[in-house]
Design a protein around this motif. Structure first.
Motif, PDB file in Angstrom:
ATOM      1  N   ASN A 157      71.728  20.494 -17.481  1.00  0.00           N
ATOM      2  CA  ASN A 157      70.827  21.178 -18.403  1.00  0.00           C
ATOM      3  C   ASN A 157      70.805  20.415 -19.713  1.00  0.00           C
ATOM      4  OD1 ASN A 157      70.186  23.861 -17.024  1.00  0.00           O
ATOM      5  ND2 ASN A 157      72.406  23.726 -16.851  1.00  0.00           N
ATOM      6  N   LEU A 158      69.634  20.300 -20.301  1.00  0.00           N
ATOM      7  CA  LEU A 158      69.477  19.641 -21.594  1.00  0.00           C
ATOM      8  C   LEU A 158      68.450  20.435 -22.385  1.00  0.00           C
ATOM      9  CD1 LEU A 158      69.253  15.897 -22.277  1.00  0.00           C
ATOM     10  CD2 LEU A 158      67.388  17.317 -23.084  1.00  0.00           C
ATOM     11  N   SER A 159      68.757  20.716 -23.650  1.00  0.00           N
ATOM     12  CA  SER A 159      67.825  21.418 -24.538  1.00  0.00           C
ATOM     13  C   SER A 159      67.578  20.559 -25.756  1.00  0.00           C
ATOM     14  CB  SER A 159      68.403  22.760 -24.985  1.00  0.00           C
ATOM     15  OG  SER A 159      68.611  23.590 -23.874  1.00  0.00           O
ATOM     16  N   THR A 160      66.418  20.717 -26.339  1.00  0.00           N
ATOM     17  CA  THR A 160      66.050  19.916 -27.505  1.00  0.00           C
ATOM     18  C   THR A 160      65.778  20.798 -28.712  1.00  0.00           C
ATOM     19  OG1 THR A 160      63.672  19.933 -27.058  1.00  0.00           O
ATOM     20  CG2 THR A 160      64.965  18.202 -25.982  1.00  0.00           C
ATOM     21  N   ASN A 161      65.734  20.157 -29.876  1.00  0.00           N
ATOM     22  CA  ASN A 161      65.337  20.818 -31.112  1.00  0.00           C
ATOM     23  C   ASN A 161      63.835  21.106 -31.004  1.00  0.00           C
ATOM     24  OD1 ASN A 161      64.124  20.997 -33.760  1.00  0.00           O
ATOM     25  ND2 ASN A 161      66.095  20.340 -34.584  1.00  0.00           N
ATOM     26  N   PRO A 162      63.403  22.367 -31.142  1.00  0.00           N
ATOM     27  CA  PRO A 162      61.986  22.702 -30.961  1.00  0.00           C
ATOM     28  C   PRO A 162      61.041  21.961 -31.907  1.00  0.00           C
ATOM     29  CG  PRO A 162      63.313  24.702 -31.207  1.00  0.00           C
ATOM     30  CD  PRO A 162      64.207  23.537 -31.462  1.00  0.00           C
ATOM     31  N   GLN A 163      61.506  21.647 -33.114  1.00  0.00           N
ATOM     32  CA  GLN A 163      60.631  20.973 -34.080  1.00  0.00           C
ATOM     33  C   GLN A 163      60.501  19.474 -33.800  1.00  0.00           C
ATOM     34  OE1 GLN A 163      62.999  23.300 -35.379  1.00  0.00           O
ATOM     35  NE2 GLN A 163      61.339  24.796 -35.382  1.00  0.00           N
ATOM     36  N   THR A 164      61.611  18.824 -33.468  1.00  0.00           N
ATOM     37  CA  THR A 164      61.591  17.361 -33.338  1.00  0.00           C
ATOM     38  C   THR A 164      61.523  16.855 -31.903  1.00  0.00           C
ATOM     39  OG1 THR A 164      64.002  17.205 -33.247  1.00  0.00           O
ATOM     40  CG2 THR A 164      62.975  17.146 -35.437  1.00  0.00           C
ATOM     41  N   GLY A 165      61.972  17.656 -30.940  1.00  0.00           N
ATOM     42  CA  GLY A 165      62.039  17.190 -29.559  1.00  0.00           C
ATOM     43  C   GLY A 165      63.276  16.351 -29.279  1.00  0.00           C
ATOM     44  N   ASP A 166      64.182  16.230 -30.271  1.00  0.00           N
ATOM     45  CA  ASP A 166      65.416  15.465 -30.083  1.00  0.00           C
ATOM     46  C   ASP A 166      66.459  16.327 -29.379  1.00  0.00           C
ATOM     47  OD1 ASP A 166      64.311  13.276 -31.407  1.00  0.00           O
ATOM     48  OD2 ASP A 166      65.093  13.909 -33.360  1.00  0.00           O
ATOM     49  N   ILE A 167      67.375  15.679 -28.664  1.00  0.00           N
ATOM     50  CA  ILE A 167      68.414  16.391 -27.921  1.00  0.00           C
ATOM     51  C   ILE A 167      69.251  17.243 -28.875  1.00  0.00           C
ATOM     52  CG2 ILE A 167      70.487  16.134 -26.500  1.00  0.00           C
ATOM     53  CD1 ILE A 167      69.257  13.516 -25.427  1.00  0.00           C
ATOM     54  N   ALA A 168      69.445  18.514 -28.511  1.00  0.00           N
ATOM     55  CA  ALA A 168      70.265  19.436 -29.307  1.00  0.00           C
ATOM     56  C   ALA A 168      71.581  19.740 -28.596  1.00  0.00           C
ATOM     57  CB  ALA A 168      69.505  20.732 -29.570  1.00  0.00           C
ATOM     58  N   ASP A 169      71.538  19.908 -27.270  1.00  0.00           N
ATOM     59  CA  ASP A 169      72.751  20.163 -26.503  1.00  0.00           C
ATOM     60  C   ASP A 169      72.502  19.846 -25.034  1.00  0.00           C
ATOM     61  OD1 ASP A 169      72.061  22.778 -24.970  1.00  0.00           O
ATOM     62  OD2 ASP A 169      71.602  23.289 -27.057  1.00  0.00           O
ATOM     63  N   TYR A 170      73.599  19.690 -24.286  1.00  0.00           N
ATOM     64  CA  TYR A 170      73.496  19.478 -22.848  1.00  0.00           C
ATOM     65  C   TYR A 170      74.746  19.996 -22.163  1.00  0.00           C
ATOM     66  CZ  TYR A 170      75.978  15.168 -24.158  1.00  0.00           C
ATOM     67  OH  TYR A 170      76.859  14.264 -24.686  1.00  0.00           O
ATOM     68  N   HIS A 171      74.591  20.219 -20.862  1.00  0.00           N
ATOM     69  CA  HIS A 171      75.653  20.837 -20.061  1.00  0.00           C
ATOM     70  C   HIS A 171      75.579  20.240 -18.654  1.00  0.00           C
ATOM     71  CE1 HIS A 171      77.111  24.756 -17.956  1.00  0.00           C
ATOM     72  NE2 HIS A 171      78.121  23.939 -18.151  1.00  0.00           N
ATOM     73  N   VAL A 172      76.708  19.778 -18.143  1.00  0.00           N
ATOM     74  CA  VAL A 172      76.792  19.244 -16.785  1.00  0.00           C
ATOM     75  C   VAL A 172      77.922  19.975 -16.078  1.00  0.00           C
ATOM     76  CG1 VAL A 172      77.229  17.204 -15.360  1.00  0.00           C
ATOM     77  CG2 VAL A 172      76.009  16.957 -17.538  1.00  0.00           C
ATOM     78  N   GLU A 173      77.612  20.541 -14.928  1.00  0.00           N
ATOM     79  CA  GLU A 173      78.625  21.210 -14.122  1.00  0.00           C
ATOM     80  C   GLU A 173      78.550  20.607 -12.731  1.00  0.00           C
ATOM     81  OE1 GLU A 173      79.747  25.754 -12.776  1.00  0.00           O
ATOM     82  OE2 GLU A 173      78.342  25.427 -14.415  1.00  0.00           O
ATOM     83  N   GLY A 174      79.709  20.171 -12.203  1.00  0.00           N
ATOM     84  CA  GLY A 174      79.650  19.491 -10.920  1.00  0.00           C
ATOM     85  C   GLY A 174      80.875  19.648 -10.064  1.00  0.00           C
ATOM     86  N   VAL A 175      80.732  19.157  -8.837  1.00  0.00           N
ATOM     87  CA  VAL A 175      81.816  19.122  -7.873  1.00  0.00           C
ATOM     88  C   VAL A 175      81.725  17.789  -7.129  1.00  0.00           C
ATOM     89  CG1 VAL A 175      80.463  20.356  -6.109  1.00  0.00           C
ATOM     90  CG2 VAL A 175      82.937  20.336  -5.964  1.00  0.00           C
ATOM     91  N   GLN A 176      82.896  17.154  -6.912  1.00  0.00           N
ATOM     92  CA  GLN A 176      82.972  15.906  -6.157  1.00  0.00           C
ATOM     93  C   GLN A 176      84.021  16.056  -5.082  1.00  0.00           C
ATOM     94  OE1 GLN A 176      83.964  12.838  -8.969  1.00  0.00           O
ATOM     95  NE2 GLN A 176      81.863  12.604  -9.646  1.00  0.00           N
ATOM     96  N   LYS A 177      83.749  15.432  -3.933  1.00  0.00           N
ATOM     97  CA  LYS A 177      84.700  15.497  -2.822  1.00  0.00           C
ATOM     98  C   LYS A 177      84.661  14.183  -2.067  1.00  0.00           C
ATOM     99  CE  LYS A 177      86.908  17.668   0.729  1.00  0.00           C
ATOM    100  NZ  LYS A 177      88.186  17.059   0.893  1.00  0.00           N
ATOM    101  N   MET A 178      85.832  13.560  -1.936  1.00  0.00           N
ATOM    102  CA  MET A 178      85.989  12.387  -1.080  1.00  0.00           C
ATOM    103  C   MET A 178      86.494  12.906   0.263  1.00  0.00           C
ATOM    104  SD  MET A 178      85.247   9.690  -2.932  1.00  0.00           S
ATOM    105  CE  MET A 178      86.077   8.219  -2.418  1.00  0.00           C
ATOM    106  N   VAL A 179      86.132  12.236   1.359  1.00  0.00           N
ATOM    107  CA  VAL A 179      86.521  12.692   2.684  1.00  0.00           C
ATOM    108  C   VAL A 179      88.027  12.894   2.789  1.00  0.00           C
ATOM    109  CG1 VAL A 179      86.647  12.027   5.122  1.00  0.00           C
ATOM    110  CG2 VAL A 179      84.535  11.735   3.873  1.00  0.00           C
ATOM    111  N   LEU A 180      88.818  11.965   2.302  1.00  0.00           N
ATOM    112  CA  LEU A 180      90.264  12.069   2.417  1.00  0.00           C
ATOM    113  C   LEU A 180      90.927  12.531   1.119  1.00  0.00           C
ATOM    114  CD1 LEU A 180      90.889   8.817   4.483  1.00  0.00           C
ATOM    115  CD2 LEU A 180      90.715  11.163   5.323  1.00  0.00           C
ATOM    116  N   GLY A 181      90.166  13.130   0.233  1.00  0.00           N
ATOM    117  CA  GLY A 181      90.718  13.553  -1.054  1.00  0.00           C
ATOM    118  C   GLY A 181      90.446  15.010  -1.341  1.00  0.00           C
ATOM    119  N   ASP A 182      90.950  15.442  -2.476  1.00  0.00           N
ATOM    120  CA  ASP A 182      90.738  16.814  -2.925  1.00  0.00           C
ATOM    121  C   ASP A 182      89.355  16.969  -3.532  1.00  0.00           C
ATOM    122  OD1 ASP A 182      93.294  17.519  -2.170  1.00  0.00           O
ATOM    123  OD2 ASP A 182      94.151  17.091  -4.141  1.00  0.00           O
TER     124      ASP A 182
END
Length: 192
Positions: A157-182
């Motif tokens: 997710n990424l949100s911008t400043n409504p007036q300028t269109g510049d990045i205001a905040d962002y959020h990354v949520e994820g999961v990774q899995k290797m076959v032989l790993g946790d």
């Protein structure tokens, strides 16, 4: 002489057919190109590297307390790379998605790309909210990578400043899995 006349007429016919106008897209939606996220992020990266704003960043992995840092020292190329992966502006990618547009109450436009059944692109879903002036307001996407040894799923997710269109905040949520790993779950939040 008749033989040359037939060749001339055949050549003329081929020339006329090859000059035919290409047919327009089947629908108006099919001809529209997605917002170029990569270009937007390159412009933002240059601006952020110049200004070096203070960033409040939180990083958490499963089972751990979030690590919170406030710093102007951010590698913006690395930090914003995950958002570039959601860029669907290349026409070859758009054939894997349905596109829907909706005008919101404030005059903004929400554009949603949903992958087609049976398609296996990295971007599973993309939603962009654009201001009436054509500036990016919000980006929300689900990304998924998988092969025989690796699996990764991220919600960005990424949100911008409504007036300028510049990045205001962002959020990354994820999961990774290797076959032989946790399995590793992680979350990154940043406010500029």
């Amino acid at each position: 002489m008749a033989k040359y006349k037939q060749l001339f007429l055949m050549g003329l016919l081929l020339a006329i057919v090859s000059c035919e106008q290409p047919s327009p897209p089947a629908t108006a939606e099919a001809g529209k190109v997605a917002f170029n996220i990569t270009s937007y992020l390159q412009q933002q990266r240059q601006m952020l590297e110049t200004r070096q704003p203070m960033v409040l960043k939180s990083v958490a992995t499963q089972g751990q307390e979030p690590e919170v840092v406030e710093t102007p020292d951010i590698d913006w190329e690395d930090e914003l790379a995950v958002f570039e992966q959601a860029d669907l502006s290349r026409p070859s990618l758009q054939e894997f998605y349905t596109r829907q547009e909706q005008v919101l109450e404030d005059g903004s436009t929400a554009i949603e790309f949903t992958k087609l059944e049976g398609a296996n692109p990295q971007v599973q879903y993309l939603r962009l909210v654009m201001s009436p002036e054509g500036k990016l307001k919000q980006l929300h996407a689900r990304l998924e990578d998988k092969n025989i040894i690796f699996f990764s799923r991220r919600t960005i997710n990424l949100s911008t400043n409504p007036q300028t269109g510049d990045i205001a905040d962002y959020h990354v949520e994820g999961v990774q899995k290797m076959v032989l790993g946790d399995t590793l779950r992680y979350e990154v939040k940043a406010n500029l």
